[in-house]
Design an enzyme around this catalytic site. Structure first.
Site, PDB file in Angstrom:
ATOM      1  N   SER A 136      -7.411  -2.598   6.226  1.00 50.26           N
ATOM      2  CA  SER A 136      -8.371  -1.528   6.494  1.00 50.26           C
ATOM      3  C   SER A 136      -9.086  -1.107   5.227  1.00 50.26           C
ATOM      4  O   SER A 136      -8.571  -1.207   4.116  1.00 50.26           O
ATOM      5  CB  SER A 136      -7.651  -0.331   7.110  1.00 50.26           C
ATOM      6  OG  SER A 136      -7.176  -0.631   8.398  1.00 50.26           O
TER       7      SER A 136
ATOM      8  N   HIS B  67      -2.477 -10.399  11.720  1.00 50.81           N
ATOM      9  CA  HIS B  67      -1.911  -9.165  11.185  1.00 50.81           C
ATOM     10  C   HIS B  67      -1.650  -8.253  12.377  1.00 50.81           C
ATOM     11  O   HIS B  67      -2.529  -8.065  13.234  1.00 50.81           O
ATOM     12  CB  HIS B  67      -2.889  -8.494  10.212  1.00 50.81           C
ATOM     13  CG  HIS B  67      -2.569  -7.055   9.961  1.00 50.81           C
ATOM     14  ND1 HIS B  67      -1.356  -6.662   9.435  1.00 50.81           N
ATOM     15  CD2 HIS B  67      -3.276  -5.919  10.201  1.00 50.81           C
ATOM     16  CE1 HIS B  67      -1.352  -5.334   9.351  1.00 50.81           C
ATOM     17  NE2 HIS B  67      -2.497  -4.867   9.805  1.00 50.81           N
TER      18      HIS B  67
ATOM     19  N   CYS C 148      -3.519  -3.622   4.152  1.00 50.60           N
ATOM     20  CA  CYS C 148      -2.613  -4.668   4.636  1.00 50.60           C
ATOM     21  C   CYS C 148      -3.000  -6.069   4.181  1.00 50.60           C
ATOM     22  O   CYS C 148      -2.339  -7.045   4.545  1.00 50.60           O
ATOM     23  CB  CYS C 148      -2.558  -4.629   6.168  1.00 50.60           C
ATOM     24  SG  CYS C 148      -2.027  -3.037   6.824  1.00 50.60           S
TER      25      CYS C 148
ATOM     26  N   GLU D  94       0.839  -1.198   0.000  1.00 53.40           N
ATOM     27  CA  GLU D  94       0.000   0.000   0.000  1.00 53.40           C
ATOM     28  C   GLU D  94       0.874   1.247   0.000  1.00 53.40           C
ATOM     29  O   GLU D  94       0.402   2.354   0.230  1.00 53.40           O
ATOM     30  CB  GLU D  94      -0.950   0.015   1.206  1.00 53.40           C
ATOM     31  CG  GLU D  94      -0.288  -0.042   2.566  1.00 53.40           C
ATOM     32  CD  GLU D  94      -1.304   0.001   3.682  1.00 53.40           C
ATOM     33  OE1 GLU D  94      -1.736   1.120   4.020  1.00 53.40           O
ATOM     34  OE2 GLU D  94      -1.670  -1.057   4.210  1.00 53.40           O
TER      35      GLU D  94
END
Length: 388
Positions: A308, A233, A111, A79
């Site tokens: 997200s 994560h 992510c 990202e």
């Protein structure tokens, strides 16, 4: 046919910042960082490292010449890419000297990108069992100096070689996933730092975990008792524990103790690197594999991926016979030990050093950077990379 992780590599910059010193400089109690969010050190990338070089250095550790001939797809999850058009996978493909008859693409979903890449790789290997796929998760997490998210920054990359009959972990077919359009974290194209609603993002991370875990249990009829460990994560190492605690009452005390102990082992690398976005889950997996003495072949490892915006997924893998022989524990320990501690003022200076966006020509020396592959300049709006 088994499909999964045959090799796994990791690379982080040679510079780090002690979180105790950052806390003192920012006027907060050090325990807020070291205990509250569970971070001890933060990797700091010099100007000679970007997401391309981090990924290439991670992959260079694990690939041999046979791999370079067998890889016919490179998937780069990030990202914090370097170009709005060209895939960073193409850069890495060239830097590593992979055979040219290959696909190379970049994936983006916060992510979650590397997990999407692994699932795509599984499909490709199912159709082409004699080929291999290189999946990369590489990022530099930036929130800005003196911002609430500053303590959850970091930089690094994980490289995973996906193949049939894998040496480390078979990835099972069963997985559950969930998507919802939310604004818990985002970075507009005009900004080089991320925007985040921290409290909301934490809530959604846990909510997505409960959704995909609940669906996974229903789909597979499995329980927490079936897992030797669960990897998460980790935007910061306390986050995964918050999610794990919401489901621990589903099992007895013995299983709870096992899962919490293995969780702590899975966070050791992350707490000394910081947030690496797409690679964080797989750095957690690597930390578990290289630090746990309890794992054996046949153990099932749960994996929770969250990106997200948001996409979440829960899936699992089975450790293979002799998996521990495929790890690089000694090399990774040496990498950690050789890192150079920098002061807060040095960190701030590095943070504010930016790559030109106006077409300026610039060169950097890579003499101080021990990495094999470095960024050495900008010319004609192109990044110039150097392999030592």
């Amino acid at each position: 046919m088994k499909i999964g992780i045959d090799k796994i590599g990791f690379y982080a910059p040679h510079l780090y910042l002690d979180m105790n010193e950052l806390a003192k400089e920012r006027g907060v109690e050090p325990e807020k960082f070291t205990i509250g969010i569970g971070q001890e050190k933060m990797a700091v990338p010099p100007i000679t490292q970007d997401t391309v070089t981090l990924a290439a250095n991670a992959a260079a550790q694990i690939l041999d010449e046979a791999d370079k001939q067998d890889i016919d797809m490179v998937i780069f999850g990030t990202e914090s890419g370097i170009d709005h058009s060209k895939s960073a996978a193409v850069n890495v493909h060239q830097l590593l000297g992979l055979q040219p008859h290959a696909r190379a693409v970049e994936l983006k979903q916060a992510c979650y990108g590397a997990t999407a890449g692994i699932q795509m790789a599984r499909g490709h290997i199912a159709l082409n069992p004699n080929r291999k796929v290189l999946v990369l998760g590489s990022d530099i997490a930036r929130y800005g100096l003196k911002t609430p998210g500053e303590s959850t920054q970091g930089a690094g990359a994980v490289a995973l070689l996906i193949s049939a009959e894998p040496s480390i972990m078979e990835i099972e077919e069963e997985s559950t996933y969930y998507t919802d359009d939310i604004m818990d974290f985002w970075r507009p194209v005009y900004s080089d730092i991320a925007f985040v609603d921290g409290k909301y993002s934490n809530e959604q991370y846990i909510a997505f975990f409960q959704k995909v875990w609940g669906a996974y249990k229903e789909q597979t009829e499995r329980s927490l008792d079936d897992f030797a460990a669960i990897c998460f994560h980790l935007p910061y190492t306390k986050m995964g524990l918050k999610a794990l605690r919401t489901v621990l009452d589903e099992v007895g005390e013995e299983a709870q103790t096992r899962l919490k102990e293995q969780y702590q082992l899975s966070t050791q690398y992350n707490r000394n690197i910081g947030n690496i976005y797409t690679g964080s889950l797989y750095l957690s997996l690597l930390s578990l594999l290289e630090n746990s003495e309890q794992l054996t072949a046949g153990d099932k490892i749960g994996m929770y991926s969250y990106g997200s915006g948001a996409v979440g997924e829960f899936f699992s893998g089975i450790l293979q016979e002799g998996f521990e022989k495929q790890l690089h524990r000694t090399e990774h320990n040496a990498m950690f030990e050789k890192r150079q501690k920098i002061s807060v003022s040095e960190y701030e200076k590095i943070f504010e050093q930016q790559i030109p966006t106006d077409g300026s020509v610039i060169e950097w020396s890579a003499k101080e950077d021990p990495a094999e592959i470095c960024l050495t300049g900008i010319q004609n709006h192109q990044r110039i990379y150097h392999v030592k």
